[in-house]
Write a protein that holds these residues in place. Sequence first.
Motif, PDB file in Angstrom:
ATOM      1  N   TRP A   6       6.785  56.543 -58.529  1.00 11.23           N
ATOM      2  CA  TRP A   6       7.414  57.429 -57.527  1.00 11.23           C
ATOM      3  C   TRP A   6       6.935  59.027 -57.351  1.00 11.23           C
ATOM      4  O   TRP A   6       6.807  59.288 -58.587  1.00 11.23           O
ATOM      5  CB  TRP A   6       9.107  57.551 -57.226  1.00 11.23           C
ATOM      6  N   ASP A   7       6.733  59.503 -56.191  1.00 12.00           N
ATOM      7  CA  ASP A   7       6.391  60.628 -56.086  1.00 12.00           C
ATOM      8  C   ASP A   7       7.462  61.834 -56.211  1.00 12.00           C
ATOM      9  O   ASP A   7       7.500  62.997 -56.930  1.00 12.00           O
ATOM     10  CB  ASP A   7       5.624  61.171 -55.024  1.00 12.00           C
ATOM     11  N   VAL A   8       8.687  61.352 -55.872  1.00 10.55           N
ATOM     12  CA  VAL A   8       9.737  62.287 -55.773  1.00 10.55           C
ATOM     13  C   VAL A   8      11.077  61.352 -56.108  1.00 10.55           C
ATOM     14  O   VAL A   8      11.297  60.118 -55.432  1.00 10.55           O
ATOM     15  CB  VAL A   8      10.029  63.025 -54.414  1.00 10.55           C
ATOM     16  N   ARG A  27       7.548  65.245 -43.278  1.00 15.08           N
ATOM     17  CA  ARG A  27       6.421  66.026 -43.438  1.00 15.08           C
ATOM     18  C   ARG A  27       5.247  65.334 -44.292  1.00 15.08           C
ATOM     19  O   ARG A  27       4.110  65.848 -43.654  1.00 15.08           O
ATOM     20  CB  ARG A  27       7.019  67.394 -44.275  1.00 15.08           C
ATOM     21  N   ASP A  28       5.750  64.359 -44.878  1.00 17.90           N
ATOM     22  CA  ASP A  28       4.486  63.731 -45.380  1.00 17.90           C
ATOM     23  C   ASP A  28       4.989  62.097 -45.734  1.00 17.90           C
ATOM     24  O   ASP A  28       5.837  61.914 -46.600  1.00 17.90           O
ATOM     25  CB  ASP A  28       4.177  64.201 -46.796  1.00 17.90           C
ATOM     26  N   ALA A  29       4.737  61.570 -44.793  1.00 24.86           N
ATOM     27  CA  ALA A  29       5.087  59.867 -44.871  1.00 24.86           C
ATOM     28  C   ALA A  29       4.488  59.177 -45.747  1.00 24.86           C
ATOM     29  O   ALA A  29       5.217  57.951 -46.176  1.00 24.86           O
ATOM     30  CB  ALA A  29       4.836  59.221 -43.569  1.00 24.86           C
ATOM     31  N   LYS A  30       3.617  59.756 -46.571  1.00 24.97           N
ATOM     32  CA  LYS A  30       2.783  58.856 -47.608  1.00 24.97           C
ATOM     33  C   LYS A  30       3.561  58.974 -49.187  1.00 24.97           C
ATOM     34  O   LYS A  30       3.330  58.330 -49.933  1.00 24.97           O
ATOM     35  CB  LYS A  30       1.479  59.365 -47.740  1.00 24.97           C
ATOM     36  N   LEU A  31       4.540  60.048 -49.009  1.00 22.35           N
ATOM     37  CA  LEU A  31       5.232  60.139 -50.128  1.00 22.35           C
ATOM     38  C   LEU A  31       6.293  59.055 -50.694  1.00 22.35           C
ATOM     39  O   LEU A  31       6.625  58.606 -49.852  1.00 22.35           O
ATOM     40  CB  LEU A  31       6.082  61.440 -50.234  1.00 22.35           C
ATOM     41  N   ALA A 446       5.665  72.085 -51.716  1.00 27.38           N
ATOM     42  CA  ALA A 446       4.877  73.093 -52.051  1.00 27.38           C
ATOM     43  C   ALA A 446       3.932  72.776 -53.378  1.00 27.38           C
ATOM     44  O   ALA A 446       2.857  73.417 -53.449  1.00 27.38           O
ATOM     45  CB  ALA A 446       5.542  74.553 -52.285  1.00 27.38           C
ATOM     46  N   GLU A 447       4.447  71.844 -53.942  1.00 25.65           N
ATOM     47  CA  GLU A 447       3.938  71.472 -55.329  1.00 25.65           C
ATOM     48  C   GLU A 447       2.910  70.169 -55.193  1.00 25.65           C
ATOM     49  O   GLU A 447       1.955  69.952 -55.488  1.00 25.65           O
ATOM     50  CB  GLU A 447       4.833  71.145 -56.448  1.00 25.65           C
ATOM     51  N   VAL A 448       3.510  69.347 -54.262  1.00 27.10           N
ATOM     52  CA  VAL A 448       2.974  67.809 -54.047  1.00 27.10           C
ATOM     53  C   VAL A 448       2.216  67.831 -52.771  1.00 27.10           C
ATOM     54  O   VAL A 448       1.137  67.073 -52.676  1.00 27.10           O
ATOM     55  CB  VAL A 448       4.011  66.697 -54.048  1.00 27.10           C
ATOM     56  N   SER A 449       2.424  68.499 -51.859  1.00 27.48           N
ATOM     57  CA  SER A 449       1.763  68.501 -50.521  1.00 27.48           C
ATOM     58  C   SER A 449       1.739  69.749 -49.812  1.00 27.48           C
ATOM     59  O   SER A 449       2.342  69.864 -48.728  1.00 27.48           O
ATOM     60  CB  SER A 449       2.569  67.409 -49.624  1.00 27.48           C
ATOM     61  N   HIS A 450       1.214  70.889 -50.329  1.00 28.46           N
ATOM     62  CA  HIS A 450       1.226  72.124 -49.893  1.00 28.46           C
ATOM     63  C   HIS A 450       0.791  72.215 -48.201  1.00 28.46           C
ATOM     64  O   HIS A 450       1.329  73.118 -47.759  1.00 28.46           O
ATOM     65  CB  HIS A 450       0.780  73.138 -50.740  1.00 28.46           C
TER      66      HIS A 450
END
Length: 518
Positions: A6-8, A27-31, A446-450
């Motif tokens: 998992w990313d988050v 903001r980021d559907a790929k997460l 800001a860290e994974v998909s800034h």
Amino acid sequence: MTADIWDVVIVGAGLSGLSAAHLLTKRDAKLRILILEGKDRVGGRTVSFEIPAADGADRWDFGGQWVGSTQTHIMELIKELGLEVYPQFNVGKKVLHVGGPTSKVRSYRTSIPALSPLVLLDFTQMLWKVRVKLCRTVSVQDPLRTPNAAELDSMTVHSYIEQHAWTEELKEQLGVCSRSVFGVEPSQMSFLFFLMYAAAAGGLLALLESSPGCAQEFKIKGGTQQLSECLAQRVGWKNVRLGSAVTAIWQVDHENVEKLHKKHAFPFHLIVIQYQPALPSMREFLTQNMPVGHMMKFILTYQTAFWKEKGFSGEIVAGSSTDCPFCVTFDATSPRGNPALVGFISGRQATLWKRRAAVLSSLVKYLGPEAASCIHYEEKDWAKEEFSGGCPVSVMAPGLLTFYHPSLRKPCGRIHWAGTETATLWCGYMSGAVQAGQRAALEVLAEVSHVVLTPEEQESLIQGQTLHRPPKPTALSALLKRLSRKSVLIPALTIGAALLLVRKRDVLVKIQTYVGAF
């Protein structure tokens, strides 16, 4: 066996955690997001369920329930989810009982209780001291920048009241405020924390009233738990694991473990979790020393809204000296028209009473014999709620803000902190929970998909500031603030205001329109 990656990972499926997940997904559907919740439901300190009512059964909130038009984060979410609000009923006589069990029970119709001339004078001078001299100077973002921060944080709300309030009646009413808003006694809370909390809402009266812009302005049709249910649906129920309490979190350099827990966003109020490596000592001390309030919520359903028929609004304010178990009640008639009353038993009172009988006898005393004939009595003791341990908010004792506040929102490695206690607008409320979740999500992005952050968002994270600012003071309130610096005017204004209020109590309501909330 291959572990999921998992990313988050978000611990807690309350409003703050799910708001973080919702913003991350938008903001980021790929997460790849995982939400772990120890309870068997989503919602955190919001929960809604049906109880017997006049037409059979209806749904009420037994946790957080109110929202206000100045609570921008929650109001925007309500609109986004397609939900509706309806106003808190407040038309009619209100009941006030302080000063002991044999004291006179008074009624009033304005937003300010019917006070004696001396108590009005006391109230007015306290308004000037707290609202103009102190609340306006508090830095919600960084309380250490507040003038005389160390001194204000060294005292409790109780000690400040004892030093500056003249009358026992006002002291008792301020105790009711503490119990109804925080679920704690004034002696348990830092005065600087109290000022910060009030400033984050726009003033003390904004926390207490049901008038436009205040905390008790609206309720949500269908209940507040559906906010979390709707968010879970948008994030994807497949990413929410209920009954999954987190007991340990490892942040290590080994590749496989790092992939399992890359980034975390956490609601504030947690069960005891073992951390590896250990949290910084200042953060650990803060986590272990912010007690949560003790509040019980009860709802009584009736066949008819007899209090409305008798000209009452349903609002009752009762002091701790009156042998009444609750501190406040309100009308809770549902959107379908099922009559009900809602009340709160908080602080020390939550430990003293055999509640049902005492609640009913007090309601009979204040509203009439019809109050004894309820259809159903239901209560929720949040101190017994697993993974919550209390309600409505965790508070800070003296000394915590000035020594440990910098750790409140500061990330710990890959751990980012959410929860309404970390909010800078409407801290402690559902709106604060949404704001805090969104802020934690922006930190993670800001860290994974800034690249998905706007320049304004990036700048706000650098500065550690919220994007939403409290409304600027009106021209008149700014003038009053300047005038307040000339202390010689305060006694004259106080006495003049009190004499005017003795003659016409409604004037204070009109004054509030221009001056703003206490």
